[in-house]
Design an enzyme around this catalytic site. Structure first.
Site, PDB file in Angstrom:
ATOM      1  N   GLY A 198       9.140   5.356  -8.556  1.00  0.00           N
ATOM      2  CA  GLY A 198       8.336   5.281  -7.346  1.00  0.00           C
ATOM      3  C   GLY A 198       7.365   4.127  -7.400  1.00  0.00           C
ATOM      4  O   GLY A 198       7.115   3.577  -8.473  1.00  0.00           O
ATOM      5  N   PRO A 199       6.811   3.759  -6.251  1.00  0.00           N
ATOM      6  CA  PRO A 199       5.889   2.628  -6.192  1.00  0.00           C
ATOM      7  C   PRO A 199       4.625   2.876  -7.019  1.00  0.00           C
ATOM      8  O   PRO A 199       4.318   4.041  -7.310  1.00  0.00           O
ATOM      9  CB  PRO A 199       5.528   2.522  -4.701  1.00  0.00           C
ATOM     10  CG  PRO A 199       6.297   3.544  -3.989  1.00  0.00           C
ATOM     11  CD  PRO A 199       7.027   4.398  -4.956  1.00  0.00           C
ATOM     12  N   THR A 202       1.555   6.093  -7.103  1.00  0.00           N
ATOM     13  CA  THR A 202       1.990   7.332  -6.474  1.00  0.00           C
ATOM     14  C   THR A 202       1.808   8.535  -7.393  1.00  0.00           C
ATOM     15  O   THR A 202       2.151   9.648  -7.016  1.00  0.00           O
ATOM     16  CB  THR A 202       3.465   7.252  -6.052  1.00  0.00           C
ATOM     17  OG1 THR A 202       4.212   6.667  -7.116  1.00  0.00           O
ATOM     18  CG2 THR A 202       3.616   6.407  -4.812  1.00  0.00           C
ATOM     19  N   THR A 205       2.078   8.502 -13.693  1.00  0.00           N
ATOM     20  CA  THR A 205       1.360   8.762 -14.938  1.00  0.00           C
ATOM     21  C   THR A 205       0.694  10.128 -14.880  1.00  0.00           C
ATOM     22  O   THR A 205       0.754  10.914 -15.823  1.00  0.00           O
ATOM     23  CB  THR A 205       0.291   7.685 -15.166  1.00  0.00           C
ATOM     24  OG1 THR A 205       0.886   6.408 -14.958  1.00  0.00           O
ATOM     25  CG2 THR A 205      -0.266   7.764 -16.555  1.00  0.00           C
ATOM     26  N   HIS A 421      -4.441 -14.875  21.426  1.00  0.00           N
ATOM     27  CA  HIS A 421      -3.314 -14.530  20.560  1.00  0.00           C
ATOM     28  C   HIS A 421      -3.276 -13.009  20.325  1.00  0.00           C
ATOM     29  O   HIS A 421      -2.250 -12.352  20.557  1.00  0.00           O
ATOM     30  CB  HIS A 421      -3.455 -15.284  19.235  1.00  0.00           C
ATOM     31  CG  HIS A 421      -2.398 -14.983  18.221  1.00  0.00           C
ATOM     32  ND1 HIS A 421      -1.362 -15.848  17.951  1.00  0.00           N
ATOM     33  CD2 HIS A 421      -2.210 -13.914  17.410  1.00  0.00           C
ATOM     34  CE1 HIS A 421      -0.596 -15.325  17.024  1.00  0.00           C
ATOM     35  NE2 HIS A 421      -1.082 -14.150  16.675  1.00  0.00           N
ATOM     36  N   GLU A 422      -4.396 -12.470  19.886  1.00  0.00           N
ATOM     37  CA  GLU A 422      -4.437 -11.033  19.589  1.00  0.00           C
ATOM     38  C   GLU A 422      -4.213 -10.208  20.853  1.00  0.00           C
ATOM     39  O   GLU A 422      -3.534  -9.183  20.833  1.00  0.00           O
ATOM     40  CB  GLU A 422      -5.772 -10.651  18.946  1.00  0.00           C
ATOM     41  CG  GLU A 422      -6.018 -11.243  17.567  1.00  0.00           C
ATOM     42  CD  GLU A 422      -4.913 -10.927  16.578  1.00  0.00           C
ATOM     43  OE1 GLU A 422      -4.275  -9.855  16.674  1.00  0.00           O
ATOM     44  OE2 GLU A 422      -4.642 -11.778  15.705  1.00  0.00           O
TER      45      GLU A 422
HETATM   46  P1  ADP Z   1       1.364   5.445 -11.168  1.00  0.00           P
HETATM   47  O1  ADP Z   1       1.490   5.833 -12.579  1.00  0.00           O
HETATM   48  O2  ADP Z   1       2.450   5.989 -10.289  1.00  0.00           O
HETATM   49  O3  ADP Z   1       1.143   3.989 -10.937  1.00  0.00           O
HETATM   50  P2  ADP Z   1      -1.077   6.890 -11.412  1.00  0.00           P
HETATM   51  O4  ADP Z   1      -0.594   8.182 -11.891  1.00  0.00           O
HETATM   52  O5  ADP Z   1      -1.644   5.959 -12.417  1.00  0.00           O
HETATM   53  O6  ADP Z   1       0.057   6.140 -10.577  1.00  0.00           O
HETATM   54  O7  ADP Z   1      -2.133   7.152 -10.257  1.00  0.00           O
HETATM   55  C1  ADP Z   1      -3.394   6.556 -10.241  1.00  0.00           C
HETATM   56  C2  ADP Z   1      -4.432   7.532  -9.721  1.00  0.00           C
HETATM   57  O8  ADP Z   1      -4.216   7.811  -8.345  1.00  0.00           O
HETATM   58  C3  ADP Z   1      -4.368   8.871 -10.405  1.00  0.00           C
HETATM   59  O9  ADP Z   1      -5.170   8.885 -11.539  1.00  0.00           O
HETATM   60  C4  ADP Z   1      -4.874   9.825  -9.348  1.00  0.00           C
HETATM   61  O10 ADP Z   1      -6.271   9.909  -9.383  1.00  0.00           O
HETATM   62  C5  ADP Z   1      -4.461   9.166  -8.065  1.00  0.00           C
HETATM   63  N1  ADP Z   1      -3.228   9.783  -7.573  1.00  0.00           N
HETATM   64  C6  ADP Z   1      -2.024   9.176  -7.449  1.00  0.00           C
HETATM   65  N2  ADP Z   1      -1.109  10.021  -6.953  1.00  0.00           N
HETATM   66  C7  ADP Z   1      -1.720  11.203  -6.768  1.00  0.00           C
HETATM   67  C8  ADP Z   1      -1.301  12.479  -6.294  1.00  0.00           C
HETATM   68  N3  ADP Z   1      -0.049  12.703  -5.902  1.00  0.00           N
HETATM   69  N4  ADP Z   1      -2.212  13.475  -6.229  1.00  0.00           N
HETATM   70  C9  ADP Z   1      -3.479  13.256  -6.608  1.00  0.00           C
HETATM   71  N5  ADP Z   1      -3.940  12.092  -7.073  1.00  0.00           N
HETATM   72  C10 ADP Z   1      -3.088  11.056  -7.156  1.00  0.00           C
HETATM   73 ZN    ZN Z   2      -0.287 -12.766  15.424  1.00  0.00          ZN
END
Ligand code: ADP
Ligand code: ZN
Length: 603
Positions: A198-199, A202, A205, A421-422
């Protein structure tokens, strides 16, 4: 473990011996007496032997009936003591005081301090440099560094919100780690490795830690990017160490973050001159993965946002053979995540979290955490007691479009152009039914590059789009440029990003979604992993003639959209001018103003 020569026990023993000697020497029972008492003892002839120190005088009594002699000590008072002593017919001598210990310390401590400082800086360098040559040098033979262990991560599934599907898949692993005997009962085999895909941000970790926390097992982690650019052999040694440590404390979780940095397709890598280090490390990882049985209670979790570039060997059965998708949260997911993070701050009682969730399409968990933090800062700056909805909206805007940069000054003509433009984007956005709602128009420059912006918000999360909607999107994108054309009769550089986006959409319609009749319902292009280009390339399997047809079709889509936009905006030229003037005055338009403008659009 290979035997290592270690100098520290020796050094410590040496110091202990010296200290002990000193203590023994100094602690022979001494009776501390005052000078006149000492003189008294001397005069009553009890003392038979005197030792003169630099600062003290010690007097020893004669042994009486089996009793051992006693020693009296007093501070030395005058230099003429010798003269004073002579009439009393006692033995006396001068003692050279024991300064050995002191001397040693004064010799040893400065170099020791120096050595410690030196080690400290080298360590720092090793940490900072990560893969830099300094870091690598320090790490050679000391491969234990950089493996992070947490006995108890303190995270549970409650801390992870909005990714229920992923949680459900991982629950099985938790059950297994809690009671591996019961699990193997029916001969079922746990996967050795699970890949979280996943991105960034998300919560991959976080999920991994939560699995460890739920199961109550230690969490070992290491990041793939740390292996990049290290000396050959170091990475492999670390991997070996990691697994050795983990084996000792199984059941446990081993988490490898950024697996793609380490596990890039090997064949493709060597095309660029190769990276032996990475290859060795990867090979070591594969060997270790094959070398343990799930029975041992070790589960490997990996995280990546680019599973397609991973070496296929990593994904084979018995390795990371299961993938769990951790995607950006949808609206309900975002609501859940907000509920988790909002607990840390003070907020208005009836705060409409749902509204915030609907304003934050595309945000990841990390973005939302950041948003809560940012909103708290905004409210603090306004001296509020708690965070309100408007603080969240402001924080959202800030995160979406970068920090406001009011101080970046445009000249009047530029501002005029930007306003038209906007407004062109906005009127197109309001005129067409199939596109996202226009929420806000602004000519306050924000962040990098954008001179103004029009925020459109989808009314719901979208996973499918119809052809009309894509065409509508193109028209909105072209609105800016067309408006400039109508009002100023010029083409400016301000529209380059819009054009690029519009062209991308048109091209996708032709080559990927098969939306052009002449070309048939054929997907002509797809992103594919290829041997020669590990990052994936657009591969196409069509002839030169088809390429020409595609270009023509793209051009046609853009041309039609241009004409449509031109006609709508020309019909509304007066409205365009009036509302642009209003925008110039107010800098931002939203809410009622937009409703009014929308109401006066002629279709
Ligand atoms: P990744 O490992 O996917 O890059 P992390 O787990 O490091 O993302 O996420 C960074 C922080 O963002 C986490 O420590 C948490 O605080 C918050 N976070 C990310 N996803 C969630 C989630 N699904 N629910 C709650 N907190 C989240
Ligand atoms: Zn524009």
């Amino acid at each position: 473990m290979k035997p290592r020569f270690n100098i520290w026990p020796l050094v410590i023993t040496f110091f202990l011996v010296i200290t002990f000697q000193n203590i023994v020497q100094q602690s022979v029972a001494l009776n501390q007496v005052s000078y006149d008492e000492f003189i008294g003892l001397l005069e009553s002839k009890q003392i038979t032997e005197v030792v003169l120190g630099d600062t003290t005088i010690k007097g020893k009594t004669a042994p009486v009936e089996g009793k051992p002699p006693e020693v009296y000590v007093t501070n030395r008072v005058d230099e003429d003591a010798v003269k004073m002593l002579s009439p009393y017919n006692v033995k006396f001598r001068k003692e050279v005081e024991n300064t050995f210990f002191r001397d040693i310390l004064s010799w040893v401590i400065p170099p020791l301090i120096f050595v410690f400082i030196w080690i400290y800086f080298l360590k720092k360098m090793a940490q900072k440099g990560g893969g830099g040559p300094g870091g690598s040098l320090m790490s050679v033979g000391k491969s234990k560094a950089k493996v992070y262990v947490e006995k108890d991560t303190g995270k549970t599934f409650k801390d992870v919100a909005g990714v229920d599907e992923a949680k459900r898949e991982l629950e099985e692993i938790v059950d297994f780690l809690k009671d591996k005997e019961r699990y193997g009962r029916l001969g079922g085999r746990m996967p050795k490795g699970v890949l979280l895909v996943g991105p960034p941000g998300t919560g991959k970790t976080l999920l991994a830690k939560a699995v460890a926390g739920e199961a109550g097992v230690p969490f070992f982690s290491i990041s793939g990017s740390e292996f990049v650019e290290m000396f050959v052999g170091v990475g492999a040694a670390r991997v070996r160490d990691l697994f050795n440590q983990a084996r000792k404390s199984s059941p446990c979780i081993i988490f490898i973050d950024e697996l793609d940095a380490l596990g890039k397709s090997r064949g493709a890598n060597s095309m660029y001159g190769g990276n032996d280090e990475k290859e060795q490390t990867l090979n070591q990882l594969l060997t270790e993965m094959d070398g343990f049985e799930t029975k041992e209670g070790i589960i490997l979790l990996g995280a990546t946002n680019r599973p397609e570039i991973l070496d296929p060997a990593l994904l084979r059965a018995g390795r990371f053979d299961r993938q769990v998708l951790v995607d950006r949260p949808d609206k309900t997911g975002r609501l859940e995540i907000l509920k988790v993070h909002i607990q840390r701050v003070k907020y208005q009682k009836d705060l409409d979290l749902e509204q915030i969730a609907s304003l934050t399409t595309g945000f990841t968990g990390a973005d939302l955490e950041n948003l809560v933090n940012e909103a708290a800062l905004v409210a603090t700056r306004k001296d509020k007691e708690f965070i309100e909805l408007e603080d969240f909206t402001q924080a959202t805007e800030r995160i979406v479009a970068g920090l406001e940069k009011r101080n970046r000054i445009l000249n009047d003509f530029e501002r005029n152009v930007v306003a038209h433009h906007e407004m062109g984007h906005a009127i197109m956005g309001m005129a067409l039914k199939s596109v996202d709602q226009v929420h806000k128009i602004s000519i306050i420059p924000r962040g990098m590059g954008a001179l103004g912006y029009t925020i459109q918000r989808p009314t719901e999360d979208r996973f499918l789009m119809k052809k009309e909607e894509l065409e509508g999107k193109i028209c909105v994108l072209l609105g800016g440029r067309v408006s400039e054309k109508i009002i100023f009769n010029h083409l400016s550089t301000g529209a380059s990003d819009d054009l690029a986006k519009a062209t991308d959409i048109a091209r996708s319609m032709v080559t990927r979604y098969g939306m052009v009749k002449e070309l048939g319902h054929v997907s002509l292009e797809r992103t594919q992993q290829q041997f020669l280009a590990p990052d994936g390339v657009k591969s196409h399997d069509y002839s030169e003639a088809t390429a020409k047809e595609i270009d023509d079709a793209v051009k046609l889509i853009l041309e039609n959209a241009y004409l449509r936009t031109l006609s709508i905006l020309t019909n509304n030229k007066q409205l365009l001018i009036d509302s642009a003037t209003e925008l110039l005055k107010k800098e931002t338009l939203e809410g009622e103003d937009l409703t009014r403008i929308k109401g006066s659009i002629i279709l």
